[in-house]
Design a protein around this motif. Structure first.
Motif, PDB file in Angstrom:
ATOM      1  N   ALA A  63     131.265 -84.704 -32.959  1.00 29.41           N
ATOM      2  CA  ALA A  63     132.251 -85.140 -33.900  1.00 29.41           C
ATOM      3  C   ALA A  63     133.022 -83.974 -34.495  1.00 29.41           C
ATOM      4  O   ALA A  63     133.884 -83.741 -35.195  1.00 29.41           O
ATOM      5  CB  ALA A  63     131.404 -85.606 -35.204  1.00 29.41           C
ATOM      6  N   ALA A  64     132.507 -82.650 -34.018  1.00 32.46           N
ATOM      7  CA  ALA A  64     133.078 -81.527 -34.355  1.00 32.46           C
ATOM      8  C   ALA A  64     134.352 -81.304 -33.713  1.00 32.46           C
ATOM      9  O   ALA A  64     135.301 -80.382 -34.315  1.00 32.46           O
ATOM     10  CB  ALA A  64     132.068 -80.487 -33.965  1.00 32.46           C
ATOM     11  N   GLY A  65     134.843 -81.997 -32.898  1.00 35.53           N
ATOM     12  CA  GLY A  65     136.078 -81.874 -32.181  1.00 35.53           C
ATOM     13  C   GLY A  65     136.319 -80.630 -31.411  1.00 35.53           C
ATOM     14  O   GLY A  65     135.435 -80.115 -30.913  1.00 35.53           O
ATOM     15  N   GLY A  66     137.609 -80.367 -30.888  1.00 39.31           N
ATOM     16  CA  GLY A  66     137.819 -79.212 -30.202  1.00 39.31           C
ATOM     17  C   GLY A  66     137.468 -79.466 -28.858  1.00 39.31           C
ATOM     18  O   GLY A  66     137.321 -80.635 -28.071  1.00 39.31           O
ATOM     19  N   ARG A  67     137.280 -78.241 -28.149  1.00 34.57           N
ATOM     20  CA  ARG A  67     136.865 -78.281 -26.660  1.00 34.57           C
ATOM     21  C   ARG A  67     135.730 -77.518 -26.545  1.00 34.57           C
ATOM     22  O   ARG A  67     135.440 -76.468 -27.220  1.00 34.57           O
ATOM     23  CB  ARG A  67     138.120 -77.910 -25.891  1.00 34.57           C
ATOM     24  N   LEU A  68     134.915 -77.954 -25.508  1.00 33.46           N
ATOM     25  CA  LEU A  68     133.574 -77.533 -25.046  1.00 33.46           C
ATOM     26  C   LEU A  68     133.590 -76.995 -23.601  1.00 33.46           C
ATOM     27  O   LEU A  68     134.541 -77.596 -22.875  1.00 33.46           O
ATOM     28  CB  LEU A  68     132.300 -78.322 -25.378  1.00 33.46           C
ATOM     29  N   ALA A  69     132.793 -76.280 -23.403  1.00 32.01           N
ATOM     30  CA  ALA A  69     132.532 -75.788 -21.887  1.00 32.01           C
ATOM     31  C   ALA A  69     130.980 -75.737 -21.696  1.00 32.01           C
ATOM     32  O   ALA A  69     130.239 -76.034 -22.287  1.00 32.01           O
ATOM     33  CB  ALA A  69     133.161 -74.417 -21.573  1.00 32.01           C
ATOM     34  N   GLY A  70     130.583 -75.067 -20.319  1.00 26.74           N
ATOM     35  CA  GLY A  70     129.183 -74.897 -20.245  1.00 26.74           C
ATOM     36  C   GLY A  70     129.032 -74.417 -18.957  1.00 26.74           C
ATOM     37  O   GLY A  70     130.025 -74.020 -18.012  1.00 26.74           O
ATOM     38  N   TYR A  71     127.842 -74.081 -18.486  1.00 23.37           N
ATOM     39  CA  TYR A  71     127.280 -73.804 -17.432  1.00 23.37           C
ATOM     40  C   TYR A  71     125.966 -73.948 -16.848  1.00 23.37           C
ATOM     41  O   TYR A  71     125.160 -74.273 -17.780  1.00 23.37           O
ATOM     42  CB  TYR A  71     127.307 -72.199 -17.441  1.00 23.37           C
ATOM     43  N   TRP A  72     125.805 -74.122 -15.437  1.00 22.40           N
ATOM     44  CA  TRP A  72     124.575 -74.390 -14.878  1.00 22.40           C
ATOM     45  C   TRP A  72     123.906 -72.842 -14.689  1.00 22.40           C
ATOM     46  O   TRP A  72     124.610 -71.895 -14.399  1.00 22.40           O
ATOM     47  CB  TRP A  72     124.718 -74.906 -13.544  1.00 22.40           C
TER      48      TRP A  72
ATOM     49  N   ASP B 185     137.183 -82.140 -23.712  1.00 23.02           N
ATOM     50  CA  ASP B 185     137.533 -82.648 -24.754  1.00 23.02           C
ATOM     51  C   ASP B 185     136.178 -82.929 -25.549  1.00 23.02           C
ATOM     52  O   ASP B 185     135.471 -83.896 -25.081  1.00 23.02           O
ATOM     53  CB  ASP B 185     138.495 -83.884 -24.846  1.00 23.02           C
ATOM     54  N   ALA B 186     135.751 -82.472 -26.429  1.00 20.61           N
ATOM     55  CA  ALA B 186     134.422 -82.463 -26.989  1.00 20.61           C
ATOM     56  C   ALA B 186     134.008 -83.925 -27.376  1.00 20.61           C
ATOM     57  O   ALA B 186     132.939 -84.369 -27.311  1.00 20.61           O
ATOM     58  CB  ALA B 186     134.167 -81.585 -28.203  1.00 20.61           C
ATOM     59  N   SER B 187     135.318 -84.585 -28.064  1.00 22.50           N
ATOM     60  CA  SER B 187     135.173 -86.140 -28.701  1.00 22.50           C
ATOM     61  C   SER B 187     134.815 -87.002 -27.524  1.00 22.50           C
ATOM     62  O   SER B 187     134.396 -88.092 -27.871  1.00 22.50           O
ATOM     63  CB  SER B 187     136.098 -86.213 -29.590  1.00 22.50           C
ATOM     64  N   ALA B 188     135.001 -86.789 -26.377  1.00 19.01           N
ATOM     65  CA  ALA B 188     134.813 -87.487 -25.135  1.00 19.01           C
ATOM     66  C   ALA B 188     133.672 -87.339 -24.403  1.00 19.01           C
ATOM     67  O   ALA B 188     133.137 -88.322 -23.882  1.00 19.01           O
ATOM     68  CB  ALA B 188     136.001 -87.326 -24.200  1.00 19.01           C
ATOM     69  N   GLY B 189     133.010 -86.381 -24.721  1.00 17.95           N
ATOM     70  CA  GLY B 189     131.672 -86.270 -23.853  1.00 17.95           C
ATOM     71  C   GLY B 189     132.023 -85.762 -22.544  1.00 17.95           C
ATOM     72  O   GLY B 189     132.928 -85.465 -22.099  1.00 17.95           O
ATOM     73  N   ARG B 190     130.722 -85.518 -21.720  1.00 17.33           N
ATOM     74  CA  ARG B 190     131.070 -84.919 -20.459  1.00 17.33           C
ATOM     75  C   ARG B 190     129.773 -85.155 -19.657  1.00 17.33           C
ATOM     76  O   ARG B 190     128.542 -85.145 -20.119  1.00 17.33           O
ATOM     77  CB  ARG B 190     131.383 -83.554 -20.361  1.00 17.33           C
ATOM     78  N   GLN B 191     129.825 -85.700 -18.202  1.00 18.82           N
ATOM     79  CA  GLN B 191     128.677 -85.809 -17.234  1.00 18.82           C
ATOM     80  C   GLN B 191     129.140 -85.097 -16.196  1.00 18.82           C
ATOM     81  O   GLN B 191     130.326 -85.352 -15.471  1.00 18.82           O
ATOM     82  CB  GLN B 191     128.648 -87.156 -17.068  1.00 18.82           C
ATOM     83  N   VAL B 192     128.192 -84.027 -15.829  1.00 20.77           N
ATOM     84  CA  VAL B 192     128.540 -83.229 -14.613  1.00 20.77           C
ATOM     85  C   VAL B 192     127.251 -83.337 -13.525  1.00 20.77           C
ATOM     86  O   VAL B 192     126.109 -83.371 -14.329  1.00 20.77           O
ATOM     87  CB  VAL B 192     128.876 -81.898 -15.017  1.00 20.77           C
ATOM     88  N   THR B 193     127.199 -83.015 -12.410  1.00 21.21           N
ATOM     89  CA  THR B 193     126.096 -83.207 -11.559  1.00 21.21           C
ATOM     90  C   THR B 193     126.030 -81.662 -10.911  1.00 21.21           C
ATOM     91  O   THR B 193     127.304 -81.269 -10.300  1.00 21.21           O
ATOM     92  CB  THR B 193     126.159 -84.177 -10.615  1.00 21.21           C
ATOM     93  N   LEU B 194     125.056 -81.001 -10.669  1.00 21.30           N
ATOM     94  CA  LEU B 194     124.885 -79.930  -9.752  1.00 21.30           C
ATOM     95  C   LEU B 194     123.977 -80.504  -8.743  1.00 21.30           C
ATOM     96  O   LEU B 194     123.020 -80.946  -8.717  1.00 21.30           O
ATOM     97  CB  LEU B 194     124.256 -78.730 -10.574  1.00 21.30           C
ATOM     98  N   THR B 195     124.400 -80.110  -7.428  1.00 20.32           N
ATOM     99  CA  THR B 195     123.634 -80.261  -6.183  1.00 20.32           C
ATOM    100  C   THR B 195     122.963 -78.823  -5.980  1.00 20.32           C
ATOM    101  O   THR B 195     123.440 -77.783  -5.645  1.00 20.32           O
ATOM    102  CB  THR B 195     124.404 -80.632  -5.079  1.00 20.32           C
ATOM    103  N   LEU B 196     121.561 -78.823  -5.983  1.00 20.99           N
ATOM    104  CA  LEU B 196     120.798 -77.660  -6.017  1.00 20.99           C
ATOM    105  C   LEU B 196     120.902 -76.725  -4.857  1.00 20.99           C
ATOM    106  O   LEU B 196     120.795 -77.652  -3.594  1.00 20.99           O
ATOM    107  CB  LEU B 196     119.393 -77.848  -6.249  1.00 20.99           C
ATOM    108  N   PRO B 197     121.070 -75.716  -4.742  1.00 16.61           N
ATOM    109  CA  PRO B 197     121.151 -74.821  -3.395  1.00 16.61           C
ATOM    110  C   PRO B 197     119.707 -74.687  -3.102  1.00 16.61           C
ATOM    111  O   PRO B 197     118.728 -75.070  -3.809  1.00 16.61           O
ATOM    112  CB  PRO B 197     121.641 -73.341  -4.003  1.00 16.61           C
TER     113      PRO B 197
END
Length: 261
Positions: free
Chosen positions: A174-183, A220-232
């Protein structure tokens, strides 16, 4: 001193047939149960709590004589719970004659990203970032008492693993704006016998080492996000963390560590 760089009897056929049928039934059951157990062993999950953890990033090098105390301090952080500890080994001390085996271009680049984003004059080791800010008061501090990230800015986060794939599901914010992230794929109990450089002759031990670092582009933070990592290959069996940050990949807002047997 910190290091600065500007870096299964035989009773006839009638008796035999029931025995064979019974044997087949016995054999059939374990096969099915074995398959289910294997699936359970390859799947696990972890979720964020009501208050996000503290996030500690240590930038360190085996080529730096002032880094072992910081490595030992970080090793005191519990593996999971209220603090997410991440040791990023950097490569800019490799010129002293010892190639840090855990330093990568990606882990080194993360520290330079912080420098550029914040306008810092230089990078240095050991550098500790607490919740996205340079923090030099780590010496003598109990890692269990570190301030946690604010709950108001934190989206819910769920990590799940099936075989070699780990999925991060970040809820809408609900905070709005944009988010990022890292594995960050983490390795513990690493030991090195240093043969050259400032720590020559020393045996160094490391926990929480980021053996694989992979940033995720902003969303977009309001949309959420799903990401997948294939482990090395090197990441199999190790702990995996996903850290949600601001759009610049600097300030963390949520983090979860997943540990699967």
């Amino acid at each position: 001193m910190e290091r600065v760089v500007s870096r299964a009897g035989s009773h006839g056929l009638a008796g035999l047939i029931p025995a064979v049928l019974a044997l087949l039934a016995v054999l059939a059951v374990p096969a099915g149960h074995s398959s289910a157990a294997a699936a359970d062993r390859e799947s696990c999950q972890a979720r964020s709590g009501p208050v996000p953890p503290a996030v500690v990033e240590l930038y360190t090098s085996e080529g730096c004589s002032s880094c072992p105390p910081a490595d030992r301090w970080l090793a005191g952080v519990a593996k999971g719970g209220e603090v997410v500890a991440l040791a990023f080994h950097v490569s800019y001390w490799n010129h002293l004659g010892w190639q840090d085996p855990f330093a990568t271009e990606a882990t080194t680049g993360r520290q330079y990203r912080f420098k550029e984003a914040t306008g810092a004059a230089y990078v240095y080791t050991p550098q500790v970032l607490l919740n996205g800010k340079d923090w030099r008061q780590w010496r003598g501090r109990d890692p269990a008492g570190l301030p946690r990230l604010p709950a108001g800015d934190a989206p819910a986060l769920r990590l799940s693993r099936a075989a070699d794939r780990v999925t991060a599901e970040v809820s809408p914010s609900a905070a709005g704006g944009r988010l990022a992230g890292y594995w960050a794929v983490l390795a513990d109990g690493l030991v090195s016998r240093v043969g050259a450089g400032e720590n020559a002759g020393r045996t160094l031990e490391h926990d929480h080492v980021v053996s694989h670092y992979l940033p995720v582009d902003p969303w977009d933070a309001s949309a959420g996000r799903q990401v997948t990592l294939t482990l090395p290959d090197a990441g199999r069996g190790r702990r995996v963390s996903f850290v949600v940050t601001d759009s610049r990949l600097i300030r963390p807002v949520q983090a979860v560590v997943l540990s699967c047997d």
